[in-house]
Motif scaffolding. Sequence first.
Motif, PDB file in Angstrom:
ATOM      1  N   THR A  12       0.836  -1.201   0.000  1.00 58.52           N
ATOM      2  CA  THR A  12       0.000   0.000   0.000  1.00 58.52           C
ATOM      3  C   THR A  12       0.868   1.248   0.000  1.00 58.52           C
ATOM      4  O   THR A  12       0.646   2.170  -0.787  1.00 58.52           O
ATOM      5  N   ASP A  13       1.873   1.281   0.878  1.00 56.01           N
ATOM      6  CA  ASP A  13       2.763   2.442   0.940  1.00 56.01           C
ATOM      7  C   ASP A  13       3.586   2.577  -0.337  1.00 56.01           C
ATOM      8  O   ASP A  13       3.892   3.689  -0.774  1.00 56.01           O
ATOM      9  N   LEU A  14       3.933   1.466  -0.938  1.00 58.33           N
ATOM     10  CA  LEU A  14       4.700   1.480  -2.178  1.00 58.33           C
ATOM     11  C   LEU A  14       3.874   2.109  -3.312  1.00 58.33           C
ATOM     12  O   LEU A  14       4.350   3.015  -4.012  1.00 58.33           O
ATOM     13  N   ALA A  15       2.634   1.649  -3.484  1.00 52.43           N
ATOM     14  CA  ALA A  15       1.759   2.205  -4.523  1.00 52.43           C
ATOM     15  C   ALA A  15       1.472   3.677  -4.240  1.00 52.43           C
ATOM     16  O   ALA A  15       1.492   4.517  -5.146  1.00 52.43           O
ATOM     17  N   ARG A  16       1.211   3.998  -2.989  1.00 46.53           N
ATOM     18  CA  ARG A  16       0.932   5.388  -2.587  1.00 46.53           C
ATOM     19  C   ARG A  16       2.155   6.268  -2.863  1.00 46.53           C
ATOM     20  O   ARG A  16       2.029   7.365  -3.394  1.00 46.53           O
ATOM     21  N   GLY A  17       3.344   5.783  -2.530  1.00 46.91           N
ATOM     22  CA  GLY A  17       4.580   6.540  -2.719  1.00 46.91           C
ATOM     23  C   GLY A  17       4.928   6.797  -4.172  1.00 46.91           C
ATOM     24  O   GLY A  17       5.701   7.700  -4.492  1.00 46.91           O
ATOM     25  N   CYS A  18       4.335   6.007  -5.065  1.00 50.17           N
ATOM     26  CA  CYS A  18       4.574   6.191  -6.504  1.00 50.17           C
ATOM     27  C   CYS A  18       3.442   6.975  -7.167  1.00 50.17           C
ATOM     28  O   CYS A  18       3.426   7.157  -8.381  1.00 50.17           O
ATOM     29  N   GLY A  19       2.481   7.423  -6.349  1.00 52.42           N
ATOM     30  CA  GLY A  19       1.418   8.293  -6.854  1.00 52.42           C
ATOM     31  C   GLY A  19       0.164   7.600  -7.317  1.00 52.42           C
ATOM     32  O   GLY A  19      -0.692   8.225  -7.940  1.00 52.42           O
ATOM     33  N   TYR A  20       0.010   6.334  -7.019  1.00 54.22           N
ATOM     34  CA  TYR A  20      -1.163   5.593  -7.474  1.00 54.22           C
ATOM     35  C   TYR A  20      -2.275   5.640  -6.431  1.00 54.22           C
ATOM     36  O   TYR A  20      -2.674   4.640  -5.853  1.00 54.22           O
ATOM     37  N   GLU A  33      -9.438   7.934   0.654  1.00 55.53           N
ATOM     38  CA  GLU A  33      -8.352   7.637  -0.273  1.00 55.53           C
ATOM     39  C   GLU A  33      -8.506   6.227  -0.832  1.00 55.53           C
ATOM     40  O   GLU A  33      -8.873   5.308  -0.115  1.00 55.53           O
ATOM     41  N   ARG A  34      -8.207   6.090  -2.110  1.00 60.85           N
ATOM     42  CA  ARG A  34      -8.246   4.776  -2.756  1.00 60.85           C
ATOM     43  C   ARG A  34      -6.899   4.542  -3.417  1.00 60.85           C
ATOM     44  O   ARG A  34      -6.431   5.340  -4.221  1.00 60.85           O
ATOM     45  N   VAL A  35      -6.256   3.429  -3.070  1.00 63.33           N
ATOM     46  CA  VAL A  35      -4.978   3.069  -3.684  1.00 63.33           C
ATOM     47  C   VAL A  35      -5.285   2.238  -4.928  1.00 63.33           C
ATOM     48  O   VAL A  35      -5.996   1.243  -4.863  1.00 63.33           O
ATOM     49  N   ASN A  36      -4.751   2.674  -6.074  1.00 64.54           N
ATOM     50  CA  ASN A  36      -5.017   2.025  -7.364  1.00 64.54           C
ATOM     51  C   ASN A  36      -3.966   0.948  -7.645  1.00 64.54           C
ATOM     52  O   ASN A  36      -3.039   1.148  -8.417  1.00 64.54           O
ATOM     53  N   PHE A  37      -4.150  -0.206  -7.001  1.00 63.08           N
ATOM     54  CA  PHE A  37      -3.183  -1.291  -7.124  1.00 63.08           C
ATOM     55  C   PHE A  37      -3.061  -1.808  -8.559  1.00 63.08           C
ATOM     56  O   PHE A  37      -1.964  -2.072  -9.041  1.00 63.08           O
ATOM     57  N   THR A  38      -4.194  -1.970  -9.241  1.00 63.06           N
ATOM     58  CA  THR A  38      -4.150  -2.518 -10.600  1.00 63.06           C
ATOM     59  C   THR A  38      -3.319  -1.631 -11.517  1.00 63.06           C
ATOM     60  O   THR A  38      -2.438  -2.107 -12.231  1.00 63.06           O
ATOM     61  N   ALA A  39      -3.587  -0.322 -11.490  1.00 65.12           N
ATOM     62  CA  ALA A  39      -2.830   0.607 -12.334  1.00 65.12           C
ATOM     63  C   ALA A  39      -1.350   0.588 -11.952  1.00 65.12           C
ATOM     64  O   ALA A  39      -0.471   0.635 -12.824  1.00 65.12           O
TER      65      ALA A  39
END
Length: 126
Positions: free
Chosen positions: A20-28, A37-43
């Motif tokens: 989650t933090d990885l995807a969030r840290g890359c702007g997804y 907040e929604r983390v866009n894991f697929t994208a």
Amino acid sequence: MLTGSDLLNRVKELGDISKTDLARGCGYVSTKKDGGERVNFTAFYEALLEAKGVSLSTGGSAGIGKGGRKLSYIATVQGNGNLLVGKAYTAMLNLNPGDEFEIKLGKKAIRLIPVGGSEEDESGEE
């Protein structure tokens, strides 16, 4: 949202953290209607695979249609007489809404030739 080498570099910088933090840290991340907040894991994972050279685009995955199903390359005449060519096939050929074709009828065969093109250009034969 980071892509390509920027994405790969950022993933390396962030190191061993939660997904989650990885995807969030890359702007997804996107904002939901309720402000959450929604983390866009697929994208995020699709961009990561693209950055590593794995193409998931329709045009790059020849023979794979919607939902990852393998294309049959068989069309069936519908009850109303229509013959449908699906989106997966038109996407593979980079066709767009409004593209026009000349219909050539042969013995039990139908050829679609792009208007302004030639049969040789489109068949790959010379």
